[in-house]
Write a protein that holds these residues in place. Structure first.
Motif, PDB file in Angstrom:
ATOM      1  N   ASN A  97       0.963  -1.191  -0.086  1.00  0.00           N
ATOM      2  CA  ASN A  97      -0.079   0.057   0.152  1.00  0.00           C
ATOM      3  C   ASN A  97       0.842   1.109   0.029  1.00  0.00           C
ATOM      4  OD1 ASN A  97      -1.690   2.087   0.408  1.00  0.00           O
ATOM      5  ND2 ASN A  97      -2.915   1.095   2.144  1.00  0.00           N
ATOM      6  N   PRO A  98       0.783   2.175  -1.058  1.00  0.00           N
ATOM      7  CA  PRO A  98       1.611   3.382  -0.905  1.00  0.00           C
ATOM      8  C   PRO A  98       1.378   4.394   0.269  1.00  0.00           C
ATOM      9  CG  PRO A  98      -0.238   3.420  -2.733  1.00  0.00           C
ATOM     10  CD  PRO A  98      -0.078   2.055  -2.145  1.00  0.00           C
ATOM     11  N   LEU A  99       0.378   4.039   0.782  1.00  0.00           N
ATOM     12  CA  LEU A  99       0.186   5.125   1.923  1.00  0.00           C
ATOM     13  C   LEU A  99       0.933   4.283   3.236  1.00  0.00           C
ATOM     14  CD1 LEU A  99      -3.575   5.822   1.541  1.00  0.00           C
ATOM     15  CD2 LEU A  99      -1.634   7.322   0.790  1.00  0.00           C
ATOM     16  N   GLU A 100       1.258   3.191   3.259  1.00  0.00           N
ATOM     17  CA  GLU A 100       1.711   2.631   4.405  1.00  0.00           C
ATOM     18  C   GLU A 100       3.345   2.629   4.364  1.00  0.00           C
ATOM     19  OE1 GLU A 100       0.117  -1.149   4.726  1.00  0.00           O
ATOM     20  OE2 GLU A 100      -1.808  -0.593   5.243  1.00  0.00           O
ATOM     21  N   PRO A 101       4.173   2.480   5.393  1.00  0.00           N
ATOM     22  CA  PRO A 101       5.649   2.238   5.400  1.00  0.00           C
ATOM     23  C   PRO A 101       6.137   1.176   4.608  1.00  0.00           C
ATOM     24  CG  PRO A 101       4.806   2.054   7.596  1.00  0.00           C
ATOM     25  CD  PRO A 101       3.436   2.503   6.663  1.00  0.00           C
ATOM     26  N   VAL A 102       7.135   1.151   4.135  1.00  0.00           N
ATOM     27  CA  VAL A 102       7.727   0.113   3.326  1.00  0.00           C
ATOM     28  C   VAL A 102       8.353  -0.829   4.505  1.00  0.00           C
ATOM     29  CG1 VAL A 102       9.172  -0.828   1.593  1.00  0.00           C
ATOM     30  CG2 VAL A 102       8.101   1.275   1.358  1.00  0.00           C
ATOM     31  N   VAL A 103       7.666  -2.113   4.307  1.00  0.00           N
ATOM     32  CA  VAL A 103       8.278  -3.190   5.427  1.00  0.00           C
ATOM     33  C   VAL A 103       9.586  -3.767   4.560  1.00  0.00           C
ATOM     34  CG1 VAL A 103       6.184  -3.301   6.653  1.00  0.00           C
ATOM     35  CG2 VAL A 103       6.765  -4.752   4.728  1.00  0.00           C
ATOM     36  N   PRO A 104      10.467  -4.501   5.338  1.00  0.00           N
ATOM     37  CA  PRO A 104      11.608  -5.252   4.717  1.00  0.00           C
ATOM     38  C   PRO A 104      10.974  -6.339   3.973  1.00  0.00           C
ATOM     39  CG  PRO A 104      12.211  -4.678   7.092  1.00  0.00           C
ATOM     40  CD  PRO A 104      10.691  -4.258   6.753  1.00  0.00           C
ATOM     41  N   GLY A 105      11.807  -6.696   2.792  1.00  0.00           N
ATOM     42  CA  GLY A 105      11.409  -7.643   2.036  1.00  0.00           C
ATOM     43  C   GLY A 105      11.931  -9.050   2.473  1.00  0.00           C
ATOM     44  N   ALA A 106      11.676  -9.969   1.634  1.00  0.00           N
ATOM     45  CA  ALA A 106      11.839 -11.327   1.809  1.00  0.00           C
ATOM     46  C   ALA A 106      13.473 -11.570   2.368  1.00  0.00           C
ATOM     47  CB  ALA A 106      11.636 -12.439   0.780  1.00  0.00           C
ATOM     48  N   ARG A 107      13.564 -12.406   3.332  1.00  0.00           N
ATOM     49  CA  ARG A 107      14.965 -13.034   3.701  1.00  0.00           C
ATOM     50  C   ARG A 107      15.271 -13.932   2.569  1.00  0.00           C
ATOM     51  NH1 ARG A 107      14.636 -17.662   7.009  1.00  0.00           N
ATOM     52  NH2 ARG A 107      16.792 -16.891   7.931  1.00  0.00           N
ATOM     53  N   LEU A 108      16.940 -14.112   2.869  1.00  0.00           N
ATOM     54  CA  LEU A 108      17.236 -14.870   1.942  1.00  0.00           C
ATOM     55  C   LEU A 108      17.203 -16.331   2.582  1.00  0.00           C
ATOM     56  CD1 LEU A 108      20.928 -13.432   1.279  1.00  0.00           C
ATOM     57  CD2 LEU A 108      18.880 -13.351  -0.256  1.00  0.00           C
ATOM     58  N   ARG A 109      17.240 -17.416   1.696  1.00  0.00           N
ATOM     59  CA  ARG A 109      16.903 -18.774   2.155  1.00  0.00           C
ATOM     60  C   ARG A 109      17.698 -19.153   3.117  1.00  0.00           C
ATOM     61  NH1 ARG A 109      16.032 -23.758  -2.128  1.00  0.00           N
ATOM     62  NH2 ARG A 109      15.259 -25.183  -0.883  1.00  0.00           N
ATOM     63  N   TYR A 110      19.007 -19.267   3.032  1.00  0.00           N
ATOM     64  CA  TYR A 110      20.001 -19.805   4.255  1.00  0.00           C
ATOM     65  C   TYR A 110      20.575 -18.862   5.036  1.00  0.00           C
ATOM     66  CZ  TYR A 110      19.566 -23.900   1.124  1.00  0.00           C
ATOM     67  OH  TYR A 110      19.102 -24.962   0.318  1.00  0.00           O
ATOM     68  N   ASN A 111      19.855 -17.723   5.361  1.00  0.00           N
ATOM     69  CA  ASN A 111      20.375 -16.778   6.268  1.00  0.00           C
ATOM     70  C   ASN A 111      19.849 -17.168   7.669  1.00  0.00           C
ATOM     71  OD1 ASN A 111      21.548 -14.887   4.819  1.00  0.00           O
ATOM     72  ND2 ASN A 111      19.861 -13.154   5.032  1.00  0.00           N
ATOM     73  N   PRO A 112      20.960 -17.206   8.751  1.00  0.00           N
ATOM     74  CA  PRO A 112      20.697 -17.483   9.964  1.00  0.00           C
ATOM     75  C   PRO A 112      20.144 -16.422  10.859  1.00  0.00           C
ATOM     76  CG  PRO A 112      23.025 -17.120   9.749  1.00  0.00           C
ATOM     77  CD  PRO A 112      22.397 -17.211   8.294  1.00  0.00           C
ATOM     78  N   ARG A 113      19.435 -16.805  11.839  1.00  0.00           N
ATOM     79  CA  ARG A 113      18.654 -15.585  12.532  1.00  0.00           C
ATOM     80  C   ARG A 113      19.796 -15.180  13.507  1.00  0.00           C
ATOM     81  NH1 ARG A 113      13.208 -15.453  11.371  1.00  0.00           N
ATOM     82  NH2 ARG A 113      12.504 -17.370  10.589  1.00  0.00           N
ATOM     83  N   VAL A 114      19.597 -13.803  13.669  1.00  0.00           N
ATOM     84  CA  VAL A 114      20.714 -13.126  14.643  1.00  0.00           C
ATOM     85  C   VAL A 114      19.860 -12.715  15.657  1.00  0.00           C
ATOM     86  CG1 VAL A 114      22.076 -11.248  14.758  1.00  0.00           C
ATOM     87  CG2 VAL A 114      21.948 -12.294  12.577  1.00  0.00           C
ATOM     88  N   PRO A 115      20.235 -13.216  16.991  1.00  0.00           N
ATOM     89  CA  PRO A 115      19.437 -12.764  18.197  1.00  0.00           C
ATOM     90  C   PRO A 115      19.715 -11.154  18.417  1.00  0.00           C
ATOM     91  CG  PRO A 115      21.608 -13.883  18.720  1.00  0.00           C
ATOM     92  CD  PRO A 115      21.411 -14.010  17.295  1.00  0.00           C
ATOM     93  N   LYS A 116      18.684 -10.656  19.101  1.00  0.00           N
ATOM     94  CA  LYS A 116      18.566  -9.299  19.327  1.00  0.00           C
ATOM     95  C   LYS A 116      19.397  -9.198  20.714  1.00  0.00           C
ATOM     96  CE  LYS A 116      14.176  -7.792  16.812  1.00  0.00           C
ATOM     97  NZ  LYS A 116      12.929  -7.469  17.319  1.00  0.00           N
ATOM     98  N   SER A 117      20.392  -8.316  20.411  1.00  0.00           N
ATOM     99  CA  SER A 117      21.195  -7.985  21.846  1.00  0.00           C
ATOM    100  C   SER A 117      20.890  -6.662  22.611  1.00  0.00           C
ATOM    101  CB  SER A 117      22.780  -7.891  21.565  1.00  0.00           C
ATOM    102  OG  SER A 117      23.046  -7.103  20.314  1.00  0.00           O
ATOM    103  N   THR A 118      21.161  -6.657  23.700  1.00  0.00           N
ATOM    104  CA  THR A 118      20.909  -5.303  24.421  1.00  0.00           C
ATOM    105  C   THR A 118      21.971  -4.365  24.015  1.00  0.00           C
ATOM    106  OG1 THR A 118      22.018  -6.064  26.332  1.00  0.00           O
ATOM    107  CG2 THR A 118      19.626  -6.562  26.346  1.00  0.00           C
ATOM    108  N   PRO A 119      21.668  -3.048  23.893  1.00  0.00           N
ATOM    109  CA  PRO A 119      22.511  -1.922  23.636  1.00  0.00           C
ATOM    110  C   PRO A 119      23.676  -1.896  24.441  1.00  0.00           C
ATOM    111  CG  PRO A 119      20.478  -1.047  23.514  1.00  0.00           C
ATOM    112  CD  PRO A 119      20.238  -2.508  23.994  1.00  0.00           C
ATOM    113  N   ARG A 120      25.055  -1.972  24.236  1.00  0.00           N
ATOM    114  CA  ARG A 120      26.089  -1.844  24.953  1.00  0.00           C
ATOM    115  C   ARG A 120      26.290  -0.183  25.230  1.00  0.00           C
ATOM    116  NH1 ARG A 120      28.475  -5.333  20.963  1.00  0.00           N
ATOM    117  NH2 ARG A 120      29.930  -3.303  20.585  1.00  0.00           N
TER     118      ARG A 120
END
Length: 369
Positions: free
Chosen positions: A157-180
């Motif tokens: 929808n052009p009225l909504e913000p653009v969300v990230p696209g599809a991830r790569l097939r073999y991309n491992p997930r990165v855990p979210k870390s707390t800010p240092r």
């Protein structure tokens, strides 16, 4: 290997010490897009790992399939990285009790694997566009819920913000870390372990405005505004010039550092120089301070304190300090030079007043509607 070609400073050679032409042509096109030499070097190292993998499995580069990419992604976390001088060899992978940061080990982390997949995919996209490479890209996108590959922003929808696209097939997930963030006590310990006015001025500037180490090292004397207490840096990636405010204490140490040099610097000369004079064919002269020399300064402090702080920790500590002062996110965002305001909000925390207000609201009696 590094070359003397000003267009492409890095070259990938095969077992016969002959340049790998597909990689060389891709890097030349990549450098022509205005990418920095450090980015070209990073891409060259990723393609070097990929080329070595293809040599081991006996597959030509233009005949690679998603099966080779999947095996490559499975092998990377199990492989050992080449030894780098200056790294701590003992207790790799353990958590430092003071900084609470994990010591670097010899394994490739998920972020490195994701970066590797992105580089290899862009390499094959280039050759597919040239119509001389493989028919399909071996680094494919992840499949959707219905079994097919999702087209990015197919029903956006052009009225909504653009969300990230599809991830790569073999991309491992990165855990979210707390800010240092470095506390005031730890910062006092690090600052007290510095030996020279130059190091004190450089680290004080880094922690007060959140600039990158490469941006600070590229400064010249004309980039210092003593009246407004601002410094001018050239941002990474965009190469845009930006004036950043700095603390009054950092300007005091900067003045002491310039006075210790003996001879005054020209307005267009580099700001940061080595303390020792070295022979480089022109007699004993000072050399421009490099990133490796700056890392050596932190290595000496870390060895004395038993820590593993880095320049990145100083950069990320500036946003939480401003958050404690109830500074607006619009003021925090331009300092680290991130591409979006949301990235700065991830590294900053709310001020004490906002925390007290939220605590009082949650602790008060609830009204029933």
């Amino acid at each position: 290997m590094r070359t003397d070609d000003p267009a492409v400073l890095y070259l990938l050679v095969g077992p016969a010490r002959v340049a790998v032409e597909p990689v060389q042509q891709f890097l030349r096109d990549f450098a022509a897009q205005g990418c920095s030499p450090s980015s070209v070097r990073s891409y060259a190292y990723v393609l070097l790992r990929w080329w070595r993998w293809l040599l081991v499995v006996g597959v030509e580069w233009n005949r690679a399939t998603p099966a080779e990419v999947g095996d490559f992604v499975l092998w990377l976390p199990l492989a050992s990285k080449p030894e780098r001088p200056g790294t701590t060899m003992d207790r790799k992978g353990a958590v430092n009790p003071i900084t609470r940061k994990r010591l670097l080990d010899q394994r490739y982390q998920p972020r490195t694997v994701r970066h590797s997949n992105a580089v290899v995919r862009s390499f094959y996209e280039y050759w597919i566009d040239e119509e001389t490479g493989p028919l399909i890209n071996p680094v494919q996108l992840a499949r959707g819920r219905l079994g097919g590959v999702r087209r990015v922003h197919a029903h956006q929808n052009p009225l909504e913000p653009v969300v990230p696209g599809a991830r790569l097939r073999y991309n491992p997930r990165v855990p979210k870390s707390t800010p240092r963030a470095m506390s005031d006590e730890r910062w006092a310990e690090v600052f007290g372990g510095l030996r020279s006015h130059r190091d004190r001025a450089l680290l004080a500037l880094a922690v007060s405005n959140g600039a990158r180490a490469s941006e600070l090292l590229g400064m010249r004397l004309c980039d210092v505004d003593w009246g407004e207490q601002k410094i001018r840096v050239v941002r990474k990636g965009s190469r845009a010039e930006q004036w950043l405010p700095a603390s009054a204490e950092s300007f005091v140490w900067l003045h002491l550092y310039l006075a210790s040099l003996g001879s005054p610097l020209g307005s267009d000369e580099r700001l940061w120089w080595t303390l020792r004079r070295r022979e480089r064919g022109l007699g004993l002269v000072r050399q421009p301070l490099t990133y490796d020399a700056l890392r050596a300064v932190l290595r000496r402090v870390n060895a004395m304190l038993g820590t593993n702080w880095s320049m990145h920790d100083l950069r990320r500590s500036s946003s939480p300090y401003l958050g404690d002062a109830n500074t607006s996110a619009n003021v925090i965002w331009p300092r680290p030079g991130t591409s979006a305001c949301a990235a700065s909000r991830a590294t900053s925390k709310p001020g004490l007043a906002a925390v007290h207000q939220a605590t009082e609201a949650l602790a008060g009696p609830r009204r029933r509607g």
